[in-house]
Design a protein around this motif. Sequence first.
Motif, PDB file in Angstrom:
ATOM      1  N   ASN A   1      -2.885   4.214   4.035  1.00  0.00           N
ATOM      2  CA  ASN A   1      -1.574   4.210   3.382  1.00  0.00           C
ATOM      3  C   ASN A   1      -0.813   5.514   3.546  1.00  0.00           C
ATOM      4  N   LEU A   2      -0.907   6.107   4.726  1.00  0.00           N
ATOM      5  CA  LEU A   2      -0.045   7.263   5.006  1.00  0.00           C
ATOM      6  C   LEU A   2       1.380   6.759   5.197  1.00  0.00           C
ATOM      7  N   PHE A   3       2.366   7.660   5.004  1.00  0.00           N
ATOM      8  CA  PHE A   3       3.759   7.255   5.154  1.00  0.00           C
ATOM      9  C   PHE A   3       4.161   7.428   6.620  1.00  0.00           C
ATOM     10  N   PRO A   4       4.408   6.312   7.335  1.00  0.00           N
ATOM     11  CA  PRO A   4       4.583   6.410   8.788  1.00  0.00           C
ATOM     12  C   PRO A   4       5.843   7.158   9.210  1.00  0.00           C
ATOM     13  N   HIS A   5       6.826   7.273   8.312  1.00  0.00           N
ATOM     14  CA  HIS A   5       8.090   7.905   8.710  1.00  0.00           C
ATOM     15  C   HIS A   5       8.078   9.410   8.456  1.00  0.00           C
ATOM     16  N   LEU A   6       6.960   9.931   7.913  1.00  0.00           N
ATOM     17  CA  LEU A   6       6.878  11.363   7.641  1.00  0.00           C
ATOM     18  C   LEU A   6       5.779  11.977   8.507  1.00  0.00           C
TER      19      LEU A   6
ATOM     20  N   GLY B   1       1.135   7.599  13.064  1.00  0.00           N
ATOM     21  CA  GLY B   1       0.887   6.633  14.126  1.00  0.00           C
ATOM     22  C   GLY B   1       0.306   7.250  15.384  1.00  0.00           C
ATOM     23  N   GLN B   2       0.391   8.585  15.506  1.00  0.00           N
ATOM     24  CA  GLN B   2      -0.125   9.252  16.706  1.00  0.00           C
ATOM     25  C   GLN B   2      -1.566   9.714  16.534  1.00  0.00           C
TER      26      GLN B   2
ATOM     27  N   ARG C   1      -4.005  14.824   1.638  1.00  0.00           N
ATOM     28  CA  ARG C   1      -2.823  14.488   0.838  1.00  0.00           C
ATOM     29  C   ARG C   1      -3.182  14.332  -0.636  1.00  0.00           C
TER      30      ARG C   1
ATOM     31  N   PHE D   1       3.059  12.494  13.759  1.00  0.00           N
ATOM     32  CA  PHE D   1       3.255  11.382  12.833  1.00  0.00           C
ATOM     33  C   PHE D   1       1.948  10.601  12.720  1.00  0.00           C
TER      34      PHE D   1
ATOM     35  N   LEU E   1      -3.191   1.559 -11.219  1.00  0.00           N
ATOM     36  CA  LEU E   1      -2.609   0.707 -10.188  1.00  0.00           C
ATOM     37  C   LEU E   1      -2.830  -0.742 -10.591  1.00  0.00           C
TER      38      LEU E   1
ATOM     39  N   GLY F   1       0.810  -1.220   0.000  1.00  0.00           N
ATOM     40  CA  GLY F   1       0.000   0.000   0.000  1.00  0.00           C
ATOM     41  C   GLY F   1       0.840   1.266   0.000  1.00  0.00           C
ATOM     42  N   GLN F   2       2.024   1.197   0.605  1.00  0.00           N
ATOM     43  CA  GLN F   2       2.899   2.372   0.629  1.00  0.00           C
ATOM     44  C   GLN F   2       3.305   2.770  -0.786  1.00  0.00           C
TER      45      GLN F   2
ATOM     46  N   MET G   1       0.046   9.155  -6.435  1.00  0.00           N
ATOM     47  CA  MET G   1       0.288  10.596  -6.419  1.00  0.00           C
ATOM     48  C   MET G   1       1.138  11.047  -7.589  1.00  0.00           C
TER      49      MET G   1
ATOM     50  N   GLY H   1       7.749   8.638  16.313  1.00  0.00           N
ATOM     51  CA  GLY H   1       6.431   8.513  15.699  1.00  0.00           C
ATOM     52  C   GLY H   1       6.096   7.125  15.213  1.00  0.00           C
TER      53      GLY H   1
ATOM     54  N   GLN I   1      12.019   3.582   5.266  1.00  0.00           N
ATOM     55  CA  GLN I   1      11.304   2.667   6.160  1.00  0.00           C
ATOM     56  C   GLN I   1      12.016   1.332   6.262  1.00  0.00           C
TER      57      GLN I   1
ATOM     58  N   ARG J   1       4.843   3.556  15.527  1.00  0.00           N
ATOM     59  CA  ARG J   1       4.072   2.787  16.503  1.00  0.00           C
ATOM     60  C   ARG J   1       4.038   1.335  16.116  1.00  0.00           C
TER      61      ARG J   1
ATOM     62  N   LEU K   1       4.346   9.994  -8.198  1.00  0.00           N
ATOM     63  CA  LEU K   1       5.792   9.976  -7.958  1.00  0.00           C
ATOM     64  C   LEU K   1       6.464   8.967  -8.885  1.00  0.00           C
TER      65      LEU K   1
ATOM     66  N   ALA L   1       0.220   4.043  -2.792  1.00  0.00           N
ATOM     67  CA  ALA L   1      -0.157   5.417  -2.472  1.00  0.00           C
ATOM     68  C   ALA L   1       0.793   6.398  -3.152  1.00  0.00           C
TER      69      ALA L   1
ATOM     70  N   LEU M   1       4.680  16.060   0.157  1.00  0.00           N
ATOM     71  CA  LEU M   1       5.652  15.243  -0.586  1.00  0.00           C
ATOM     72  C   LEU M   1       5.448  15.321  -2.101  1.00  0.00           C
ATOM     73  N   ALA M   2       4.232  14.958  -2.541  1.00  0.00           N
ATOM     74  CA  ALA M   2       3.997  14.930  -3.987  1.00  0.00           C
ATOM     75  C   ALA M   2       4.025  16.331  -4.615  1.00  0.00           C
TER      76      ALA M   2
ATOM     77  N   ARG N   1      15.328   1.523   8.341  1.00  0.00           N
ATOM     78  CA  ARG N   1      15.091   1.646   9.776  1.00  0.00           C
ATOM     79  C   ARG N   1      14.761   0.287  10.380  1.00  0.00           C
TER      80      ARG N   1
ATOM     81  N   MET O   1      -6.218   9.698  -4.892  1.00  0.00           N
ATOM     82  CA  MET O   1      -6.828   8.445  -4.461  1.00  0.00           C
ATOM     83  C   MET O   1      -6.751   8.298  -2.951  1.00  0.00           C
TER      84      MET O   1
ATOM     85  N   PHE P   1      -7.377   5.429   0.119  1.00  0.00           N
ATOM     86  CA  PHE P   1      -7.418   3.975   0.257  1.00  0.00           C
ATOM     87  C   PHE P   1      -8.137   3.548   1.530  1.00  0.00           C
TER      88      PHE P   1
END
Lengths: 402, 252
Positions: B97-102, B145-146, B159, B143, B60, A296-297, A304, A400, A319, A402, A306, A300, B110-111, A322, B91, B93
């Motif tokens: 599908n958010l980017f957890p490290h950003l 995850g929070q 986004r 983030f 996709l 899914g990453q 967009m 951040g 990711q 989790r 990319l 997504a 980003l885009a 890490r 799109m 989902f």
Amino acid sequence: MTSTSDGLGPPSPPGAMEWIRKNLFSNWYNSLLTILGATVVYFTLINIITWVFNTADWRPVTVAPLLYLVGQYPREELWRAGISLLMVTFLVGMSWGVWKRYVRAFAIFMGILLGILAVFPLETTTITLPIRVFMLINPFLIYLGYRIGRLQSVHGRHVATLWLITLLLIPLVILPGFENSSLLPKVPTTVWGGLLITLLLSVGGIVLSFPIGVLLALGRRSSLPVVKLFSIFFIEVVRGVPLVTILFMFSIILALFLPSESRIDRVIRALMGTVVFSAAYTAENVRGGLQAIPPGQVEAAKAMGLKNFHITILIVLPQALRLVIPTIVGQFISLFKDTTLVYIVGINDLLGIGNAVLNLNPEFVRLQMEVYLFIAVIFWVFSYFMSYASLQLEKALGVGER
Amino acid sequence: MSEQNKDDQPIVIARDVHKWFDNFQALKGINMEVKIGEVIVIFGPSGSGKSTFIRTLNRLEEHQRGTIIIDGIELSHDVRNIERVRREIGMVFQQFNLFPHLTVLQNITLAPIWVRRWSKEKADEIAMQLLERVGIPEQAQKFPGQLSGGQQQRVAIARALAMQPKIMLFDEPTSALDPEMIKEVLDVMVELAKSGMTMLVVTHEMGFARAVAHRMYFFDEGLIVESGTPEQIFKDPQQDRTKLFLSQILSH
């Protein structure tokens, strides 16, 4: 404390006596085990301490400490190794100033260790006063670096750039020098040795194999058949061969096939072997991380608009890397210890120097225990700090998550 | 181009779209035209091909037969066309599908920064406006995850909107949410629909369909079984399968 009286709040932690009773003497067989264990620990410690301070003969170590550090590096050029060390300690200090608590313990430990080494009483003439003074500058330089690193205008990317420059400058310019140079005369790698070689091979191996390994991991998942096949071939061939064999290949066979005038330096050849070996393992570890990223990453990011290159650099690799920090650092610790194998191809790393010293004097032959213990402690200190650094890196990057 | 961009011209054209996963045929000839500003709701049982269909619209998933034309650009193996189409389609989902490290803000910018080549300042400004619009500007530096699921999905909508798309695709946007969070996401989607965005929404939220959909499509076994306005579909479904399915999802 007040809240415990009314029965609300968490219970207060048990006192020391209660803890001992609960955990060590809760019933008769636990008490027996505690007493037995304590006895064993007591006698082992007593024996070790007596051996270290009374029985052991540390002459093979103290007679030539410089040999363990730099091998036969010419003593009149030793200042170059000293300068290199000063550059590193200064940068450790700056890193402490910039990255604060993640580097603090490491920097302080390094300062204290070098300070102790500078004043350590040794019955030897090889450690001269200038060398001791040189060593003693290090802790102060760490502190100076720390103060500079704390300045507002100094950023992490500056320090990172300085590290990169330093790590290139030391092994390529400062230590080897140049032909016909009066300031930095050439010092052939045949006389390099000891900790210097061990660090050169392991730091060089780690720094060079990491990007190659990442590229191989990406290559293995590539949709281009040639890239993919090459990556799989490289990884599987290298992983199927022991490190000793690879070192032999690069040291002896490579030299046979190349024309003699294009002789590659033997330390470089050993380094190439280490890099090739480590890159294949890094590739497989990184691939594990790449596979753990949910599809899914990528979807997504694609949705967009990319480009694939940006998706890899911005979304997937940060990711994946890490996730694999613990595995990769574990692998690098193995690599660090595996560099001792180069003594087989005639390079005097730390272990090689140890063996050489044992043969130096007939009296030393029975003192293997002392020499190997000394070397083991050095390896342990470095390995421990690598795993410590890994934990700090995980903490620093884990924001951040989790 | 100019002719196709007129309001009465369809911005999405799908003709006889077929899709196979190995031997399983997921789409068996889908025809659909969507005009600018229309809100389309697609529903149907799981495995009916509804998600697969909207995923073919931004490539996709690759369709193997038929034609898909988005805003005058036909989707084919031409990578540059695919990238152009994806820039115009946002799109959302089921799994966010958010980017957890950003951070939330970085997720949104980003885009625009890497694809649209906007300056960071401009991207940040527009991202903050969008966060305002979806109601969570105070979460910008957190983030993913929070955040709660509903907040994450609203970030995902922001986004997608940051690229200023002409079309928005929603793939079961509320299916992974706890019941109390569904409303906050639907509210944002309703507001978006009323602002005139062209939307294709795969969902079983019939309240949403009733409120804002212009047309509804019922998918089953890779085919469009029935289509019509919400009025027609809810009051007077023609097909037995539609009646059965509606009775199943509306009965409780």
